[in-house]
Write an enzyme that holds these catalytic residues in place. Sequence first.
Site, PDB file in Angstrom:
ATOM      1  N   TRP A 128       0.811  -1.221   0.000  1.00  0.00           N
ATOM      2  CA  TRP A 128       0.000   0.000   0.000  1.00  0.00           C
ATOM      3  C   TRP A 128       0.836   1.258   0.000  1.00  0.00           C
ATOM      4  CZ3 TRP A 128      -4.361   0.001  -2.144  1.00  0.00           C
ATOM      5  CH2 TRP A 128      -5.197  -1.110  -2.069  1.00  0.00           C
TER       6      TRP A 128
ATOM      7  N   ASP B 206      -1.660   6.739   6.437  1.00  0.00           N
ATOM      8  CA  ASP B 206      -2.751   5.911   5.922  1.00  0.00           C
ATOM      9  C   ASP B 206      -3.056   4.868   6.995  1.00  0.00           C
ATOM     10  OD1 ASP B 206      -4.450   4.127   4.682  1.00  0.00           O
ATOM     11  OD2 ASP B 206      -3.104   3.669   2.994  1.00  0.00           O
TER      12      ASP B 206
ATOM     13  N   LYS C 260     -13.300  -1.062   6.574  1.00  0.00           N
ATOM     14  CA  LYS C 260     -12.541  -2.031   7.365  1.00  0.00           C
ATOM     15  C   LYS C 260     -12.953  -1.991   8.837  1.00  0.00           C
ATOM     16  CE  LYS C 260      -9.262  -2.184   3.761  1.00  0.00           C
ATOM     17  NZ  LYS C 260      -8.073  -1.697   3.116  1.00  0.00           N
TER      18      LYS C 260
HETATM   19  C1  LIG Z   1      -7.680  -1.117   1.977  1.00  0.00           C
HETATM   20  C2  LIG Z   1      -6.542  -0.189   1.965  1.00  0.00           C
HETATM   21  C3  LIG Z   1      -6.403   0.814   0.987  1.00  0.00           C
HETATM   22  C4  LIG Z   1      -7.351   0.951  -0.189  1.00  0.00           C
HETATM   23  O1  LIG Z   1      -8.606   1.326   0.187  1.00  0.00           O
HETATM   24  P1  LIG Z   1      -9.743   1.626  -0.934  1.00  0.00           P
HETATM   25  O2  LIG Z   1     -10.916   1.936  -0.093  1.00  0.00           O
HETATM   26  O3  LIG Z   1      -9.902   0.386  -1.759  1.00  0.00           O
HETATM   27  O4  LIG Z   1      -9.260   2.782  -1.730  1.00  0.00           O
HETATM   28  C5  LIG Z   1      -5.334   1.678   1.105  1.00  0.00           C
HETATM   29  N1  LIG Z   1      -4.446   1.586   2.096  1.00  0.00           N
HETATM   30  C6  LIG Z   1      -4.533   0.621   3.042  1.00  0.00           C
HETATM   31  C7  LIG Z   1      -3.522   0.568   4.132  1.00  0.00           C
HETATM   32  C8  LIG Z   1      -5.582  -0.293   3.007  1.00  0.00           C
HETATM   33  O5  LIG Z   1      -5.658  -1.239   3.963  1.00  0.00           O
END
Ligand SMILES: *Cc1c(COP(=O)(O)O)cnc(C)c1O
Length: 356
Positions: free
Chosen positions: A101, A168, A192
């Site tokens: 990511w 993030d 999530k």
């Molecule tokens: C799931 C995730 C993403 C992507 O999320 P989207 O909602 O599909 O854009 C980005 N960074 C991390 C750390 C993630 O776990």
Amino acid sequence: MSVTSFASGPATFPPPVLEALQHDISMWRSSGQSVLELPFTSRDFSEILDEAELALRSLLAIPASHRVLFLQGGAFTHFSLLPMNLAGQSGRADYIETGLWSRRAIAEASPWVDVRLAANGDGRSLPDPRSWRMDPTSAYCHYTSNETADGLQFHALPGAGPVPLVADMSADLLTRPLPVERFGLIYASGQKNLGAAGLTIIIVREDLLGKVRPGTPAPLDYTRQAKEACKVNTPPTFAVAVALRMLRWLIDAGGVGGAEERSLRKSAKLYAALDTDAFYSTPIAPAHRSRVNIRFHLPTPALEDAFISEAAANGLLYLGGHPSIGGVRANLYNGVPEASVDVLVAFMNDFRRRKG
Ligand SMILES: *Cc1c(COP(=O)(O)O)cnc(C)c1O
């Protein structure tokens, strides 16, 4: 047969949240309308937005210096929006590269900002924040607090320095207490730990606003969204209502302290099962193992395939690893009950007895 999803997202919901949402869909409070029907300009929806913000602020003790934005797009979209909003026209930004990511965040940011690598990991462990070499002239330093695909998580947080920290936290926001005051900006996708897909939460220090790159589309302009209470265009109204229900459930279940205890207990049970002998293994260094995304391997890819499909036949769904990494991965977000982890551990022990 009862079923639990260990998917990377959208994730399992706590049953009381689903029940409350069924009620909200039939009728939102005394509005006479479904929550799905509320106009985003209505007083009812403003209440939902305000209450969701208050709940998030109380859970994370967000200081008055920070604004909360409820936007669309998902973290992946914000990989480009971050530099467009924070770096101005002559930007440079530090990035910490630690896994799938953060690499995607870097790739998406690169057209908009001069990306400098301040530290990188080796896929099995994470660079100690004290070793990050930030450039004091950088607009911000971006890192990924939890590498969802790789199964890595920072347990030691970086200290506040002259360069604003941007994180993030899509996979681990609201799974533990957090010193929000140390961060310039925190962002996370909704699906999530805090509800439905379609919502991205941004927590941003107010003094970082006002640097948007000219030409940025209005709905993607954090400063304008902050000024207009996230209503520049239609916000993801239902996803915000879902987040409100999730946030209330988290408060009732002991806040982020309670979430951390549950996360520690669930992940400790799984790692103990992995560490019993060599049948199951994980490449991740013990100090950097994610409590949220537990990635592991079996002796052969054929055994991994058999494990994943037998688990699914037993109601333990979506245990496949990220497509680019393979293996097995159990995602233990806030909504995954501890009892389901016990069922998974029992299945793992039984599978090892039969095939090991
Ligand atoms: C799931 C995730 C993403 C992507 O999320 P989207 O909602 O599909 O854009 C980005 N960074 C991390 C750390 C993630 O776990």
